[in-house]
Write a protein that holds these residues in place. Structure first.
Motif, PDB file in Angstrom:
ATOM      1  N   LEU A 297       0.821  -1.198   0.000  1.00 41.58           N
ATOM      2  CA  LEU A 297       0.000   0.000   0.000  1.00 41.58           C
ATOM      3  C   LEU A 297       0.859   1.254   0.000  1.00 41.58           C
ATOM      4  O   LEU A 297       1.985   1.254   0.506  1.00 41.58           O
ATOM      5  N   LEU A 298       0.298   2.328  -0.514  1.00 45.28           N
ATOM      6  CA  LEU A 298       1.008   3.596  -0.595  1.00 45.28           C
ATOM      7  C   LEU A 298       0.990   4.328   0.735  1.00 45.28           C
ATOM      8  O   LEU A 298      -0.048   4.463   1.383  1.00 45.28           O
ATOM      9  N   GLY A 299       2.150   4.811   1.134  1.00 42.80           N
ATOM     10  CA  GLY A 299       2.263   5.680   2.294  1.00 42.80           C
ATOM     11  C   GLY A 299       3.006   6.943   1.920  1.00 42.80           C
ATOM     12  O   GLY A 299       3.771   6.963   0.945  1.00 42.80           O
ATOM     13  N   VAL A 300       2.790   7.997   2.676  1.00 49.63           N
ATOM     14  CA  VAL A 300       3.471   9.263   2.449  1.00 49.63           C
ATOM     15  C   VAL A 300       4.040   9.739   3.774  1.00 49.63           C
ATOM     16  O   VAL A 300       3.338   9.804   4.790  1.00 49.63           O
ATOM     17  N   LYS A 301       5.327  10.073   3.780  1.00 50.36           N
ATOM     18  CA  LYS A 301       5.972  10.560   4.992  1.00 50.36           C
ATOM     19  C   LYS A 301       5.580  12.013   5.245  1.00 50.36           C
ATOM     20  O   LYS A 301       5.702  12.864   4.350  1.00 50.36           O
ATOM     21  N   THR A 302       5.116  12.305   6.452  1.00 50.33           N
ATOM     22  CA  THR A 302       4.819  13.671   6.871  1.00 50.33           C
ATOM     23  C   THR A 302       5.505  13.920   8.212  1.00 50.33           C
ATOM     24  O   THR A 302       6.079  13.001   8.810  1.00 50.33           O
ATOM     25  N   GLU A 303       5.416  15.146   8.712  1.00 50.22           N
ATOM     26  CA  GLU A 303       6.006  15.443  10.010  1.00 50.22           C
ATOM     27  C   GLU A 303       5.322  14.655  11.125  1.00 50.22           C
ATOM     28  O   GLU A 303       5.942  14.361  12.152  1.00 50.22           O
ATOM     29  N   ALA A 304       4.060  14.297  10.928  1.00 50.60           N
ATOM     30  CA  ALA A 304       3.322  13.557  11.954  1.00 50.60           C
ATOM     31  C   ALA A 304       3.594  12.060  11.907  1.00 50.60           C
ATOM     32  O   ALA A 304       3.348  11.355  12.882  1.00 50.60           O
ATOM     33  N   GLY A 305       4.111  11.569  10.790  1.00 52.43           N
ATOM     34  CA  GLY A 305       4.348  10.135  10.631  1.00 52.43           C
ATOM     35  C   GLY A 305       4.054   9.712   9.201  1.00 52.43           C
ATOM     36  O   GLY A 305       3.952  10.543   8.290  1.00 52.43           O
ATOM     37  N   ILE A 306       3.903   8.423   8.992  1.00 49.25           N
ATOM     38  CA  ILE A 306       3.591   7.872   7.677  1.00 49.25           C
ATOM     39  C   ILE A 306       2.074   7.795   7.521  1.00 49.25           C
ATOM     40  O   ILE A 306       1.398   7.127   8.315  1.00 49.25           O
ATOM     41  N   ILE A 307       1.541   8.469   6.513  1.00 54.32           N
ATOM     42  CA  ILE A 307       0.109   8.423   6.246  1.00 54.32           C
ATOM     43  C   ILE A 307      -0.196   7.220   5.364  1.00 54.32           C
ATOM     44  O   ILE A 307       0.321   7.100   4.248  1.00 54.32           O
TER      45      ILE A 307
ATOM     46  N   THR B 237      -2.274   7.355  10.655  1.00 59.78           N
ATOM     47  CA  THR B 237      -0.914   7.894  10.772  1.00 59.78           C
ATOM     48  C   THR B 237      -0.060   6.903  11.537  1.00 59.78           C
ATOM     49  O   THR B 237      -0.322   6.607  12.707  1.00 59.78           O
ATOM     50  N   LEU B 238       0.961   6.391  10.889  1.00 63.20           N
ATOM     51  CA  LEU B 238       1.782   5.330  11.460  1.00 63.20           C
ATOM     52  C   LEU B 238       3.140   5.871  11.891  1.00 63.20           C
ATOM     53  O   LEU B 238       3.747   6.679  11.192  1.00 63.20           O
ATOM     54  N   ASP B 239       3.593   5.400  13.040  1.00 64.94           N
ATOM     55  CA  ASP B 239       4.964   5.664  13.444  1.00 64.94           C
ATOM     56  C   ASP B 239       5.890   4.821  12.571  1.00 64.94           C
ATOM     57  O   ASP B 239       5.592   3.656  12.270  1.00 64.94           O
ATOM     58  N   GLU B 240       7.008   5.380  12.167  1.00 61.69           N
ATOM     59  CA  GLU B 240       7.903   4.655  11.260  1.00 61.69           C
ATOM     60  C   GLU B 240       8.371   3.328  11.854  1.00 61.69           C
ATOM     61  O   GLU B 240       8.626   2.371  11.122  1.00 61.69           O
ATOM     62  N   GLN B 241       8.486   3.269  13.169  1.00 62.85           N
ATOM     63  CA  GLN B 241       8.952   2.041  13.812  1.00 62.85           C
ATOM     64  C   GLN B 241       7.946   0.905  13.670  1.00 62.85           C
ATOM     65  O   GLN B 241       8.296  -0.274  13.806  1.00 62.85           O
ATOM     66  N   SER B 242       6.679   1.257  13.419  1.00 63.75           N
ATOM     67  CA  SER B 242       5.638   0.228  13.309  1.00 63.75           C
ATOM     68  C   SER B 242       5.356  -0.181  11.873  1.00 63.75           C
ATOM     69  O   SER B 242       4.576  -1.101  11.629  1.00 63.75           O
ATOM     70  N   VAL B 243       5.992   0.489  10.913  1.00 61.53           N
ATOM     71  CA  VAL B 243       5.741   0.202   9.501  1.00 61.53           C
ATOM     72  C   VAL B 243       6.476  -1.066   9.078  1.00 61.53           C
ATOM     73  O   VAL B 243       7.662  -1.239   9.374  1.00 61.53           O
ATOM     74  N   GLU B 244       5.770  -1.950   8.391  1.00 62.13           N
ATOM     75  CA  GLU B 244       6.436  -3.052   7.690  1.00 62.13           C
ATOM     76  C   GLU B 244       6.683  -2.556   6.268  1.00 62.13           C
ATOM     77  O   GLU B 244       5.754  -2.386   5.483  1.00 62.13           O
ATOM     78  N   TRP B 245       7.942  -2.297   5.966  1.00 63.16           N
ATOM     79  CA  TRP B 245       8.296  -1.630   4.720  1.00 63.16           C
ATOM     80  C   TRP B 245       8.356  -2.611   3.554  1.00 63.16           C
ATOM     81  O   TRP B 245       8.870  -3.726   3.672  1.00 63.16           O
TER      82      TRP B 245
END
Length: 300
Positions: free
Chosen positions: A13-23, A72-80
């Motif tokens: 799925l598509l995510g976008v990095k923002t200041e708040a986290g990964i959307i 909004t996902l924290d980068e540490q929780s993302v499965e890349w």
């Protein structure tokens, strides 16, 4: 804009990095439908070009992007996943840094040296990579990746970067014993997961000049490669132009532009210690983030 691939339940799925986290764009759309079409797949964004990027930007600007939002996902929780998921072509440039050619005692190429990899080599940031049991000489290679954004054929060098969607980092893993077994390099370059790619696909406007970016490889905390893309023999503009004169490039094609000095192969034979299970390699490229993978023994 920094685009990412989120792996969830076997989907990319598509995510976008923002200041708040990964959307998570799909999850955000489920909670807040858009009035106009918004892509949910990174390939669709690449193929859609600036119009697709603008659509995402407009949509995100209207969202509540606080860290408390469910999408909004924290980068540490993302499965890349790999930040480009389905390239039509994976093209690689060999011996493209002067000091790397010198350390391996190779002649400076007169023309770009091209070889290819396949989609089986793609994996993402944070993924463990199994060292194939058929190699004892697995080497790291920090590389800048060009991601094509527009169909390109017979493109002039002066216009070549106009055809680039963005850039990413890759570790062009190389099984040296397989690579050098014959005159063709493909076998040593194309084992499973030999092209971890990401974490971000950064649009060209945020990168600026790709021919002047700091690039490093760090193995178990030790800096092994520390260079700049300015040491490339053939710059990104020249590479895109050259390749386009020999094959048609299409949106989503990726070009690995070569690695600087500091690889294991460049050391004297008695000092070469290739990657082992438990090792961790981080590729850092200025403006593109850090790509980290840990290596394990292959289980068959």
């Amino acid at each position: 804009m920094k685009l990412v691939t989120i792996q969830k339940a076997g989907r990319q799925l598509l995510g976008v990095k923002t200041e708040a986290g990964i959307i998570d764009i799909e999850a955000a759309l489920a909670a807040h439908p858009a009035e106009t079409a918004v892509p949910t797949d990174v390939m669709a964004v690449i193929e859609g070009g600036q119009q697709a990027v603008d659509a995402i930007g407009t949509y995100i600007a209207g969202l509540q992007t606080s860290g408390s939002a469910a999408y909004t996902l924290d980068e540490q929780s993302v499965e890349w996943g790999p930040c480009v998921t389905r390239p039509n072509k994976i093209i690689c440039i060999g011996l493209n840094y002067r000091k790397h050619a010198e350390e391996t005692k190779a002649a400076i190429p007169e023309y770009p040296i091209l070889f290819n990899k396949f989609n089986n080599t793609l994996t993402g940031n944070g993924k463990t990579i199994a060292i194939p049991k058929v190699t004892k000489q697995l080497d790291y290679e920090a590389e800048l990746v060009i991601v094509i954004g527009k169909k390109a054929k017979y493109v002039a060098k002066e216009e070549a970067l106009d055809y680039v969607f963005g850039y990413a980092a890759v570790n062009d893993l190389s099984a040296r014993d397989l690579q050098l077994r014959t005159q063709q390099w493909l076998l040593g370059k194309s084992c499973d997961d030999f092209s971890p790619l990401g974490p971000y696909l950064v649009t060209a406007d945020e990168v600026g000049n790709p021919n002047d970016l700091a690039i490093r490889a760090i193995v178990n905390g030790e800096v092994r490669q520390n260079s700049n893309t300015s040491d490339m023999i053939f710059g990104c503009d020249e590479i895109v132009s050259y390749v386009s004169h020999h094959m048609t490039l299409v949106p989503g094609d990726i070009i690995l532009t070569g690695t600087p000095e500091g690889v294991v192969l460049g050391l004297p034979k008695d000092q070469r210690v290739y990657l082992q299970p438990g090792d961790e390699v981080t590729i850092e490229i200025e403006k593109l983030g850090s790509l980290t993978n840990r290596f394990v023994a292959e289980e068959v």
